[in-house]
Design an enzyme around this catalytic site. Sequence first.
Site, PDB file in Angstrom:
ATOM      1  N   LYS A 176      -6.005 -27.988  17.372  1.00  0.00           N
ATOM      2  CA  LYS A 176      -4.612 -28.518  17.243  1.00  0.00           C
ATOM      3  C   LYS A 176      -3.479 -27.580  18.385  1.00  0.00           C
ATOM      4  O   LYS A 176      -3.626 -26.355  18.287  1.00  0.00           O
ATOM      5  CB  LYS A 176      -3.705 -28.144  16.008  1.00  0.00           C
ATOM      6  CG  LYS A 176      -4.597 -29.465  15.049  1.00  0.00           C
ATOM      7  CD  LYS A 176      -4.050 -29.194  13.441  1.00  0.00           C
ATOM      8  CE  LYS A 176      -4.727 -27.934  13.100  1.00  0.00           C
ATOM      9  NZ  LYS A 176      -4.382 -27.703  11.398  1.00  0.00           N
ATOM     10  N   THR A 207       8.586 -27.750   9.497  1.00  0.00           N
ATOM     11  CA  THR A 207       7.157 -28.159   9.620  1.00  0.00           C
ATOM     12  C   THR A 207       6.069 -27.695   8.652  1.00  0.00           C
ATOM     13  O   THR A 207       4.918 -27.584   9.032  1.00  0.00           O
ATOM     14  CB  THR A 207       6.794 -27.552  11.106  1.00  0.00           C
ATOM     15  OG1 THR A 207       6.856 -26.080  11.184  1.00  0.00           O
ATOM     16  CG2 THR A 207       7.673 -28.210  12.163  1.00  0.00           C
ATOM     17  N   GLY A 209       3.610 -27.533   5.957  1.00  0.00           N
ATOM     18  CA  GLY A 209       2.707 -28.227   5.584  1.00  0.00           C
ATOM     19  C   GLY A 209       2.073 -29.280   6.689  1.00  0.00           C
ATOM     20  O   GLY A 209       1.040 -30.209   6.491  1.00  0.00           O
ATOM     21  N   THR A 210       2.467 -29.238   7.855  1.00  0.00           N
ATOM     22  CA  THR A 210       1.855 -29.965   9.076  1.00  0.00           C
ATOM     23  C   THR A 210       0.481 -30.168   9.209  1.00  0.00           C
ATOM     24  O   THR A 210      -0.162 -31.072   9.076  1.00  0.00           O
ATOM     25  CB  THR A 210       2.533 -29.691  10.306  1.00  0.00           C
ATOM     26  OG1 THR A 210       2.128 -28.481  10.643  1.00  0.00           O
ATOM     27  CG2 THR A 210       3.990 -30.176  10.246  1.00  0.00           C
ATOM     28  N   GLY A 211      -0.090 -28.908   9.003  1.00  0.00           N
ATOM     29  CA  GLY A 211      -1.899 -28.774   8.978  1.00  0.00           C
ATOM     30  C   GLY A 211      -2.447 -29.500   7.959  1.00  0.00           C
ATOM     31  O   GLY A 211      -3.427 -30.460   8.023  1.00  0.00           O
ATOM     32  N   CYS A 212      -1.889 -29.453   6.594  1.00  0.00           N
ATOM     33  CA  CYS A 212      -2.583 -30.176   5.499  1.00  0.00           C
ATOM     34  C   CYS A 212      -2.158 -31.495   5.704  1.00  0.00           C
ATOM     35  O   CYS A 212      -3.199 -32.334   5.270  1.00  0.00           O
ATOM     36  CB  CYS A 212      -2.017 -29.684   4.516  1.00  0.00           C
ATOM     37  SG  CYS A 212      -1.830 -27.915   3.995  1.00  0.00           S
TER      38      CYS A 212
END
Length: 269
Positions: A176, A207, A209-212
């Site tokens: 990412k 932003t 929690g964007t990866g989760c």
Amino acid sequence: MEMTQKALTIAGSDCSGGAGIQADLKTFSAHGVYGMSVITAIMAENTYRVSGIMDVNPDMIDKKIKDVFEDICPDAVKIGMLNTIETMISVAESLKIWQPQNVVIDPVMYAKNCSPLMALDAIETLIKVIVPLATLVTPNIPEAEEISGMTISNIGDMKVAAIKIHEMGCQSVLIKGGHARRDATDILYDGHKFYQFTTSRIQTKNTHGTGCTLSSAIASNLALGYAMADAVKLAKDYVTQAIVHALPFGQGNGPTHHFHNLVQKNRRQ
């Protein structure tokens, strides 16, 4: 919407609701997928700090995974925070027994405020024990640097790192690009071909929690039967709009809006 597909998240619990298990379950629901959860750690955190972590006993993690698979077998599994070596081994042994078709692993190492979420001595176990079980691994640039052992400065470096991580045994790698300075470009490598997904950078601090959310959106799409590249593209589109409509809650990095599509639909009606 009839809910027939199921997904399981194995991750930490975020009491502020923006990341971890809470973000995963919201994302599953937003995609029309029935969500289940196995909590690996309990987090005391909010939008600007992590004040405490309590790990769940590995034996309890194993029992919870067993009970889910014995009764409601998931079509996809998303794995997030695995803080300790013992937790990683417990999850890995369970996955070897139950052999889920789709396993999306988000190698969570740091919170948005840079607080560590994985013990430093566990990274080697992550590489040797967890990564080979993945249908897809979704590191951000700092995590990809830790796993691959190289510095990533541009898209070419992302591709080299993706190859290195793929050689560790996973089926596909998505690096990412949210930590890059310009547009948000993600690189997917499936062992044969590279795919590039680019969106304009959104100027917001919200932003959390964007990866989760991205990894659970990909798991949802895989559960729904999409091919990997399509699952990633749809998930990135979903997360981009979740950031566009992010919620300005808290004193730090506010959460993304997991149900933005539902809210916009209701407003149009």
